[in-house]
Design a protein around this motif. Structure first.
Motif, PDB file in Angstrom:
ATOM      1  N   VAL A 139       8.296  -4.856  14.649  1.00  0.00           N
ATOM      2  CA  VAL A 139       9.497  -4.023  14.699  1.00  0.00           C
ATOM      3  C   VAL A 139       9.767  -3.374  13.342  1.00  0.00           C
ATOM      4  O   VAL A 139      10.182  -2.224  13.265  1.00  0.00           O
ATOM      5  CB  VAL A 139      10.710  -4.863  15.158  1.00  0.00           C
ATOM      6  CG1 VAL A 139      12.004  -4.117  14.939  1.00  0.00           C
ATOM      7  CG2 VAL A 139      10.561  -5.218  16.615  1.00  0.00           C
ATOM      8  N   ASP A 140       9.516  -4.078  12.255  1.00  0.00           N
ATOM      9  CA  ASP A 140       9.830  -3.566  10.922  1.00  0.00           C
ATOM     10  C   ASP A 140       8.837  -2.526  10.428  1.00  0.00           C
ATOM     11  O   ASP A 140       9.112  -1.834   9.458  1.00  0.00           O
ATOM     12  CB  ASP A 140       9.880  -4.721   9.925  1.00  0.00           C
ATOM     13  CG  ASP A 140      10.988  -5.699  10.257  1.00  0.00           C
ATOM     14  OD1 ASP A 140      11.976  -5.266  10.883  1.00  0.00           O
ATOM     15  OD2 ASP A 140      10.876  -6.882   9.886  1.00  0.00           O
ATOM     16  N   ASN A 141       7.684  -2.392  11.027  1.00  0.00           N
ATOM     17  CA  ASN A 141       6.638  -1.486  10.552  1.00  0.00           C
ATOM     18  C   ASN A 141       6.659  -0.180  11.334  1.00  0.00           C
ATOM     19  O   ASN A 141       5.699   0.184  11.984  1.00  0.00           O
ATOM     20  CB  ASN A 141       5.265  -2.142  10.670  1.00  0.00           C
ATOM     21  CG  ASN A 141       5.163  -3.396   9.845  1.00  0.00           C
ATOM     22  OD1 ASN A 141       5.829  -3.515   8.841  1.00  0.00           O
ATOM     23  ND2 ASN A 141       4.339  -4.315  10.271  1.00  0.00           N
TER      24      ASN A 141
ATOM     25  N   THR B 214       7.698   2.977   9.855  1.00  0.00           N
ATOM     26  CA  THR B 214       7.605   4.192   9.050  1.00  0.00           C
ATOM     27  C   THR B 214       6.149   4.467   8.684  1.00  0.00           C
ATOM     28  O   THR B 214       5.312   3.572   8.694  1.00  0.00           O
ATOM     29  CB  THR B 214       8.437   4.063   7.766  1.00  0.00           C
ATOM     30  OG1 THR B 214       7.879   3.020   6.977  1.00  0.00           O
ATOM     31  CG2 THR B 214       9.884   3.777   8.077  1.00  0.00           C
ATOM     32  N   VAL B 215       5.868   5.709   8.331  1.00  0.00           N
ATOM     33  CA  VAL B 215       4.515   6.101   7.963  1.00  0.00           C
ATOM     34  C   VAL B 215       4.083   5.394   6.680  1.00  0.00           C
ATOM     35  O   VAL B 215       2.926   5.035   6.511  1.00  0.00           O
ATOM     36  CB  VAL B 215       4.429   7.634   7.799  1.00  0.00           C
ATOM     37  CG1 VAL B 215       3.063   8.053   7.306  1.00  0.00           C
ATOM     38  CG2 VAL B 215       4.744   8.315   9.112  1.00  0.00           C
ATOM     39  N   ALA B 216       5.004   5.147   5.771  1.00  0.00           N
ATOM     40  CA  ALA B 216       4.676   4.502   4.502  1.00  0.00           C
ATOM     41  C   ALA B 216       4.229   3.055   4.690  1.00  0.00           C
ATOM     42  O   ALA B 216       3.602   2.481   3.806  1.00  0.00           O
ATOM     43  CB  ALA B 216       5.873   4.557   3.572  1.00  0.00           C
ATOM     44  N   ASP B 217       4.548   2.451   5.822  1.00  0.00           N
ATOM     45  CA  ASP B 217       4.165   1.064   6.071  1.00  0.00           C
ATOM     46  C   ASP B 217       2.713   0.924   6.519  1.00  0.00           C
ATOM     47  O   ASP B 217       2.182  -0.180   6.541  1.00  0.00           O
ATOM     48  CB  ASP B 217       5.078   0.439   7.127  1.00  0.00           C
ATOM     49  CG  ASP B 217       6.492   0.253   6.616  1.00  0.00           C
ATOM     50  OD1 ASP B 217       6.668   0.149   5.391  1.00  0.00           O
ATOM     51  OD2 ASP B 217       7.410   0.234   7.452  1.00  0.00           O
ATOM     52  N   PHE B 218       2.057   2.007   6.883  1.00  0.00           N
ATOM     53  CA  PHE B 218       0.685   1.950   7.344  1.00  0.00           C
ATOM     54  C   PHE B 218      -0.255   2.283   6.191  1.00  0.00           C
ATOM     55  O   PHE B 218       0.041   3.132   5.350  1.00  0.00           O
ATOM     56  CB  PHE B 218       0.465   2.926   8.505  1.00  0.00           C
ATOM     57  CG  PHE B 218       1.219   2.534   9.736  1.00  0.00           C
ATOM     58  CD1 PHE B 218       0.703   1.612  10.613  1.00  0.00           C
ATOM     59  CD2 PHE B 218       2.464   3.085   9.997  1.00  0.00           C
ATOM     60  CE1 PHE B 218       1.404   1.244  11.736  1.00  0.00           C
ATOM     61  CE2 PHE B 218       3.171   2.726  11.121  1.00  0.00           C
ATOM     62  CZ  PHE B 218       2.638   1.794  11.996  1.00  0.00           C
ATOM     63  N   PHE B 219      -1.383   1.615   6.137  1.00  0.00           N
ATOM     64  CA  PHE B 219      -2.338   1.810   5.057  1.00  0.00           C
ATOM     65  C   PHE B 219      -3.630   2.412   5.603  1.00  0.00           C
ATOM     66  O   PHE B 219      -4.091   2.037   6.671  1.00  0.00           O
ATOM     67  CB  PHE B 219      -2.640   0.488   4.369  1.00  0.00           C
ATOM     68  CG  PHE B 219      -1.485  -0.030   3.559  1.00  0.00           C
ATOM     69  CD1 PHE B 219      -1.305   0.383   2.265  1.00  0.00           C
ATOM     70  CD2 PHE B 219      -0.587  -0.898   4.120  1.00  0.00           C
ATOM     71  CE1 PHE B 219      -0.248  -0.072   1.513  1.00  0.00           C
ATOM     72  CE2 PHE B 219       0.476  -1.369   3.392  1.00  0.00           C
ATOM     73  CZ  PHE B 219       0.648  -0.964   2.067  1.00  0.00           C
ATOM     74  N   THR B 220      -4.215   3.338   4.818  1.00  0.00           N
ATOM     75  CA  THR B 220      -5.495   3.928   5.150  1.00  0.00           C
ATOM     76  C   THR B 220      -6.398   3.812   3.927  1.00  0.00           C
ATOM     77  O   THR B 220      -6.049   4.305   2.855  1.00  0.00           O
ATOM     78  CB  THR B 220      -5.328   5.416   5.530  1.00  0.00           C
ATOM     79  OG1 THR B 220      -4.388   5.496   6.595  1.00  0.00           O
ATOM     80  CG2 THR B 220      -6.643   6.008   5.943  1.00  0.00           C
ATOM     81  N   ALA B 221      -7.534   3.174   4.068  1.00  0.00           N
ATOM     82  CA  ALA B 221      -8.487   2.979   2.968  1.00  0.00           C
ATOM     83  C   ALA B 221      -7.804   2.308   1.788  1.00  0.00           C
ATOM     84  O   ALA B 221      -8.005   2.686   0.634  1.00  0.00           O
ATOM     85  CB  ALA B 221      -9.144   4.284   2.571  1.00  0.00           C
ATOM     86  N   ASN B 222      -6.958   1.318   2.057  1.00  0.00           N
ATOM     87  CA  ASN B 222      -6.268   0.530   1.048  1.00  0.00           C
ATOM     88  C   ASN B 222      -5.277   1.353   0.233  1.00  0.00           C
ATOM     89  O   ASN B 222      -4.928   1.004  -0.892  1.00  0.00           O
ATOM     90  CB  ASN B 222      -7.263  -0.173   0.124  1.00  0.00           C
ATOM     91  CG  ASN B 222      -6.674  -1.420  -0.494  1.00  0.00           C
ATOM     92  OD1 ASN B 222      -5.674  -1.931  -0.019  1.00  0.00           O
ATOM     93  ND2 ASN B 222      -7.299  -1.912  -1.536  1.00  0.00           N
ATOM     94  N   ARG B 223      -4.850   2.496   0.757  1.00  0.00           N
ATOM     95  CA  ARG B 223      -3.838   3.325   0.098  1.00  0.00           C
ATOM     96  C   ARG B 223      -2.732   3.644   1.090  1.00  0.00           C
ATOM     97  O   ARG B 223      -2.995   3.835   2.278  1.00  0.00           O
ATOM     98  CB  ARG B 223      -4.440   4.632  -0.392  1.00  0.00           C
ATOM     99  CG  ARG B 223      -5.497   4.453  -1.467  1.00  0.00           C
ATOM    100  CD  ARG B 223      -6.087   5.776  -1.799  1.00  0.00           C
ATOM    101  NE  ARG B 223      -6.778   6.251  -0.582  1.00  0.00           N
ATOM    102  CZ  ARG B 223      -7.527   7.316  -0.513  1.00  0.00           C
ATOM    103  NH1 ARG B 223      -7.701   8.070  -1.565  1.00  0.00           N
ATOM    104  NH2 ARG B 223      -8.127   7.667   0.610  1.00  0.00           N
TER     105      ARG B 223
END
Length: 53
Positions: free
Chosen positions: A37-39, A41-50
């Motif tokens: 539920v807390d995840n 926003t787009v900033a909460d997801f990681f792509t290639a460790n960034r």
């Protein structure tokens, strides 16, 4: 005897294991919902460790 009749038979012994399996599936699904539920926003997801921009 067909497989449907075996599943419907009371003495087949499949009811308790089937209910235990469904209980585990439902509990794990609910835990995933509660933890995710807390995840939102787009900033909460990681792509290639960034973080995503």
């Amino acid at each position: 005897m067909t497989s449907g009749a075996v599943l419907a038979a009371g003495d087949s012994g499949l009811f308790a294991p089937l209910m235990a399996f469904l209980l585990v599936v439902i509990v794990s699904f609910l835990l995933c919902l509660v933890a995710g539920v807390d995840n939102d926003t787009v900033a909460d997801f990681f792509t290639a460790n960034r973080p995503c921009p």
